[in-house]
Scaffold this motif. Structure first.
Motif, PDB file in Angstrom:
ATOM      1  N   PHE A  72       0.815  -1.201   0.000  1.00  0.00           N
ATOM      2  CA  PHE A  72       0.000   0.000   0.000  1.00  0.00           C
ATOM      3  C   PHE A  72       0.859   1.266   0.000  1.00  0.00           C
ATOM      4  O   PHE A  72       0.722   2.124  -0.866  1.00  0.00           O
ATOM      5  N   THR A  73       1.776   1.370   0.960  1.00  0.00           N
ATOM      6  CA  THR A  73       2.570   2.604   1.045  1.00  0.00           C
ATOM      7  C   THR A  73       3.458   2.749  -0.175  1.00  0.00           C
ATOM      8  O   THR A  73       3.702   3.859  -0.649  1.00  0.00           O
ATOM      9  N   GLN A  74       3.944   1.614  -0.679  1.00  0.00           N
ATOM     10  CA  GLN A  74       4.806   1.686  -1.843  1.00  0.00           C
ATOM     11  C   GLN A  74       4.039   2.263  -3.032  1.00  0.00           C
ATOM     12  O   GLN A  74       4.508   3.142  -3.738  1.00  0.00           O
ATOM     13  N   ARG A  75       2.805   1.780  -3.215  1.00  0.00           N
ATOM     14  CA  ARG A  75       1.992   2.266  -4.329  1.00  0.00           C
ATOM     15  C   ARG A  75       1.631   3.733  -4.140  1.00  0.00           C
ATOM     16  O   ARG A  75       1.552   4.511  -5.078  1.00  0.00           O
ATOM     17  N   GLU A  76       1.419   4.139  -2.876  1.00  0.00           N
ATOM     18  CA  GLU A  76       0.967   5.497  -2.622  1.00  0.00           C
ATOM     19  C   GLU A  76       2.106   6.485  -2.413  1.00  0.00           C
ATOM     20  O   GLU A  76       1.862   7.676  -2.270  1.00  0.00           O
ATOM     21  N   SER A  77       3.334   6.014  -2.384  1.00  0.00           N
ATOM     22  CA  SER A  77       4.463   6.937  -2.253  1.00  0.00           C
ATOM     23  C   SER A  77       4.447   7.891  -3.437  1.00  0.00           C
ATOM     24  O   SER A  77       4.301   7.465  -4.577  1.00  0.00           O
ATOM     25  N   CYS A  78       4.571   9.207  -3.168  1.00  0.00           N
ATOM     26  CA  CYS A  78       4.406  10.153  -4.263  1.00  0.00           C
ATOM     27  C   CYS A  78       5.654  10.219  -5.126  1.00  0.00           C
ATOM     28  O   CYS A  78       5.631  10.721  -6.240  1.00  0.00           O
ATOM     29  N   GLY A  79       6.767   9.717  -4.616  1.00  0.00           N
ATOM     30  CA  GLY A  79       7.962   9.634  -5.438  1.00  0.00           C
ATOM     31  C   GLY A  79       8.869  10.842  -5.343  1.00  0.00           C
ATOM     32  O   GLY A  79       9.901  10.920  -6.020  1.00  0.00           O
TER      33      GLY A  79
END
Lengths: 597, 124, 156
Positions: A449-456
């Motif tokens: 989840f956090t990986q997908r939602e990390s804004c980068g």
């Protein structure tokens, strides 16, 4: 105004609606009209009662009879028996799981017994689309009191005295936050309500807006008066269409009644409120990212300082609070800060709403005084573990939180105690897990989840979470090494220390706490290539016990990859090489001859 | 009707006028319970209930609840009405007509005098 | 729903018009465009860029940042299986797998007949009814894989 002898409240929250409450309401209105009862019985649509599992929920007043899982087909009996003849319909009453006894009244249901409802006071009790019902319950008294008899400094002092802290997760003292924005000079300031409830497992903000939108609006207006703002935004997830609809209606009604707009209550106070729909990005729950999104940019966090109180929306001083925080404000002003501070623990005052979900008997929203123990929440209010299985862990605080175990069950819940144990209060999501849930899998779930939602934007979060996830995938597929655990720990520490915003800083928490309390499970995956909870499919082995096998062939017939062979003479067996571990044979076997290991 | 709220007094007035909206959701200071089993309805309990509601409305009484109950086993005395008011226990009236109902509201609920001629039972 | 390039430009222009002098319009514009066209087409992005005088790269950046926006046409019905924590621990993965099996597509894909699109979603906020899925704006709770076919059948 005609007198209605009875009010029938039908929950119109998202949970009950998806269980069919709209149909129930329609059939109910038709039935009441058909029997010419529409002059004496009023049907009211309310917000969420919090006990979504039991929905659709119907409450009949004045008795306060609480009906669960009511379907449209039950309506004629309900009206004929209860409304006409005064005989409650036994089979629809709430049933206590322990002894199957029926509980007729709202107030006697254990789920509500230990609750103390402040923020949720009106949820499920009033029609959220009718401002007059809110006013009848003392609504806008707080705003009236603040505007007519208090200075803005007095309002801030009252909120400070209440000890109210940010309910969105941070736990920052609300009164102090307001005082920063109040001190910032400038003629133009904003207040924002953060309704970008993105934590999986939390839905109190949605229920609050759906059930009592005016409480949020009133809180925001009091806050605006305190800091000197005249404009506000509610930033709400687009995934919550009903909440947005109710809020729009509430704003329109407040304007129509003259409670919002110019010269409110003749005091010269002006306020306008806008709704901004989020567009689906978890990171927008972070306040600087949220403001970026309102301004129409990508929602990426900015380094602080400058804090929003100094340089916020469009560069103006801004105060952001979460939905639940705003929901408490009006009652604090009406009843006084000391009243609120009389509840809770030394540093965590008042009540907190938790979303109790997962493997508990009663899922739903519970509002309890701070300082209550986890055991009371999970076992007394939640009724214990589903199917009476063994409690294993409770995940608190969403993707930024952590997993606590049996040894923490008697921990009094407060901001400090939870942080001390490795979890966080967060937005108040509480997901209960039993022995069938694998803790490594849970850690992986949150990392996904956090990986997908990390804004980068910052490297530690973007790359660090990615590599942590890869390591967890390696371990759950049985390819992990002991060294991976220490690498995981190093990475977790690095991501926590170096990330720019709260999302990254807290992303490793689920990994850190599961490693702390369930290290043996990680080691079992690596050393024994075994998942102790039988949850990680790659490590599962399905085997047919030749003794129990009745050679019916059902398993072979249903196997999608035809990896089971046998005959009437020969017991069936599974080719482990070809098996994809889908579990179909396990479900289909009528004799329980297939074992999962 | 304009509902514009311009002062705190306006707000309080709306609050006052709106209390009826939710007052039926609390027990109220007294309650009237009408027996509505099959025999009760056959004996005219519906009309009695309507009379109770109309009388309360006429007198602008909003804190008295009116509920129904099933057959309590004294069918020959139907329609049966129980009135529960503070300090007066639970009084059961029998063979109540719509006109009697109006009198019960006026005497028992408003003035606090039990209508003795109709009483068939008492309980605390 | 399909529009010619010219129609897309015109529709987008209409949506942008009220925002020309105001700030903070990009996200509401994209939301409106998507509602109107079903997705954010290249033509729409170019039009917004010209009308608001902001670079295409910035619009592309915003459109790809948020999960809500789509740069490709989508199916008539959008299926979202909740992958939140509460749903996860109550078996939502098996429900998602069933949806994939029935439709024959993966997440973020659309069936060839444009009937279904599967979209990932982090949490639908109906945790009390876990596991949950949403088809268009209807929510279905307390699911088991066996219920999926019956639900999808009602969406043609």
């Amino acid at each position: 105004m005609p007198i209605f002898r009875s009010h029938i409240l039908v929950c119109g929250g998202t949970g009950c609606s998806s269980s069919g409450s709209q149909d129930v309401q329609k059939v109910l209105r038709d039935e009441i009209a058909k029997r010419n009862l529409d002059k004496e019985i009023l049907v009211v649509q309310t917000g969420c009662h919090g006990m979504c599992e039991m929905g659709p929920i119907v409450v009949v007043y004045p008795e306060g009879t609480f009906y669960c899982r009511v379907q449209a087909s039950d309506v004629p009996e309900l009206v004929g028996e209860h409304i006409v003849k005064g005989r409650p319909v036994q089979r629809l009453l709430y049933s206590v799981p322990e002894d199957a006894s029926r509980v007729p009244f709202y107030k006697d249901i254990p789920f509500y017994g230990k609750q103390h409802r402040i923020a949720l006071k009106n949820c499920g009790y009033i029609n959220p689309d009718n401002i007059e019902e809110y006013i009848a319950r003392g609504g806008y008294e707080g705003l009236g009191k603040a505007l007519t008899s208090m200075t803005s400094a007095q309002v801030i002092d009252e909120v400070k005295a209440s000890g109210l802290r940010g309910r969105g997760g941070g736990g920052f003292p609300t009164g102090l936050k307001w005082s920063f924005a109040a001190k910032s000079p400038g003629p133009k300031k904003y207040v924002i309500c953060n309704a970008d409830e993105g934590d999986p497992g939390a839905f109190m903000d949605r229920s609050l807006i759906e059930g009592d939108p005016h409480a949020i609006i009133e809180g925001m207006m009091i806050g605006a008066y305190a800091i000197g703002a005249d404009e506000g935004y509610v930033y709400c997830r687009a995934e919550y269409p009903l909440a947005i609809e109710r809020l729009k209606t509430a704003i329109a009604q407040a304007e129509e009644f003259g409670l919002m707009g110019t010269d409110v209550l003749g005091t010269g106070f002006n306020f306008t409120l806008h709704i901004k729909e989020g567009a689906g990005a978890f990171v927008c729950g972070e306040e600087t990212a949220l403001m970026g999104s309102i301004e129409g940019r990508r929602g990426m966090p900015m380094p602080r300082p400058p804090f929003p109180a100094v340089h916020g929306l469009w560069g103006k001083p801004t105060n952001i609070n979460n939905v639940e925080t705003w929901a408490n404000v009006a009652q604090i002003i009406v009843n006084g800060g000391a009243w609120y501070a009389s509840m809770g623990t030394e540093k965590s005052k008042g009540t907190k709403v938790f979303a109790l979900t997962g493997k508990v008997k009663h899922t739903g929203l519970v509002e309890v005084p701070m300082g209550i123990t986890l055991r009371e929440i999970i076992f007394d209010i939640g009724g214990g573990i589903l199917n009476d299985r063994k409690f294993k862990a409770v995940q608190i605080g969403g993707p930024s939180g952590g997993c606590l175990t049996e040894e923490h069950l008697d921990l009094p819940v407060s901001y400090e105690s939870l942080t001390g144990a490795g979890a966080i209060m967060g937005s108040g999501g509480m997901v209960v897990m039993d022995e069938d849930n694998c803790m490594v899998d849970v850690a992986k779930f949150f990392l996904e989840f956090t990986q997908r939602e990390s804004c980068g934007k910052c490297v530690p979060c973007r790359e660090g979470t990615k590599h942590m996830l890869l390591l967890l995938e390696k371990i759950t597929s049985g390819r992990g090494t002991m060294e991976d655990i220490s690498t995981l720990e190093q990475l977790a520490e690095m991501v926590r220390e170096m990330s720019l915003c709260g999302l990254g800083q807290t992303a490793p928490n689920p990994v850190i706490t599961t490693l702390r309390y369930f290290r043996d499970e990680y080691e079992a995956h690596i050393r024994d290539k075994r998942c102790p909870s039988h949850a990680c499919t790659a490590l599962l082995r399905y085997e047919i016990d030749p003794e129990t096998c009745k050679r019916c062939g059902l398993c072979a017939k249903n196997c999608p990859v035809s990896c089971i062979s046998g005959s009437r003479q020969e017991p069936y067996r599974i080719d482990q090489e070809k098996c994809i571990r889908c579990g179909t044979c396990f479900q289909k076997c009528p004799f329980g001859a297939i074992g999962k290991n | 009707m304009t509902n514009k709220i311009r002062t705190l007094d306006d707000l309080r007035r709306i609050r006052e006028a709106s209390t009826d909206l939710t007052s039926a959701r609390s027990k109220g200071r007294a309650s009237i319970v009408v027996g509505m089993g099959t025999c009760g309805i056959a004996a005219g309990a519906r009309e009695v209930m309507t009379a109770a509601l109309q009388e309360l409305e006429k007198r602008n009484i909003h804190d008295v609840s009116v509920t129904t109950t099933g057959c309590i086993g004294m069918c020959q005395q139907e329609p049966l009405v129980d009135v529960i008011a503070p300090g007066m226990g639970r009084i059961t009236y029998g063979l109540v007509t719509p006109e009697d109902m109006a009198a019960i509201v006026a005497e028992h609920i408003v003035n606090g005098h039990i209508v003795e001629r109709l009483v068939i039972g008492r309980a605390d | 729903m399909s529009f010619s390039a010219q129609e897309m430009v015109e529709k987008t222009r209409k949506i942008v018009a009220p925002w020309k002098e105001k700030k903070g319009g990009l996200i509401p514009i994209l939301q409106e465009v998507q509602k109107e066209l079903g997705y954010i087409s290249t033509e729409a992005m170019e039009t917004i860029s010209k009308e608001l005088k902001i670079p295409k790269s910035e619009i592309y950046g915003v459109a790809t940042f948020y999960a809500q926006f789509h740069l490709k046409p989508r199916g008539r019905h959008v299926v979202r299986v909740c992958r939140g924590t509460a749903c996860h621990v109550r078996g939502s993965l098996a429900v998602l797998e069933k949806v994939k099996e029935i439709t024959g597509i993966q997440e973020n894909e659309t069936t060839d007949d444009l009937r279904f699109t599967i979209e990932p979603v982090a949490c639908l906020g109906a945790c009390g009814l876990a596991p949950v899925m949403m088809v268009d704006s209807q929510t279905f709770g307390r699911l088991v894989p066996g219920k999926v076919q019956g639900i999808l059948d009602t969406f043609r």
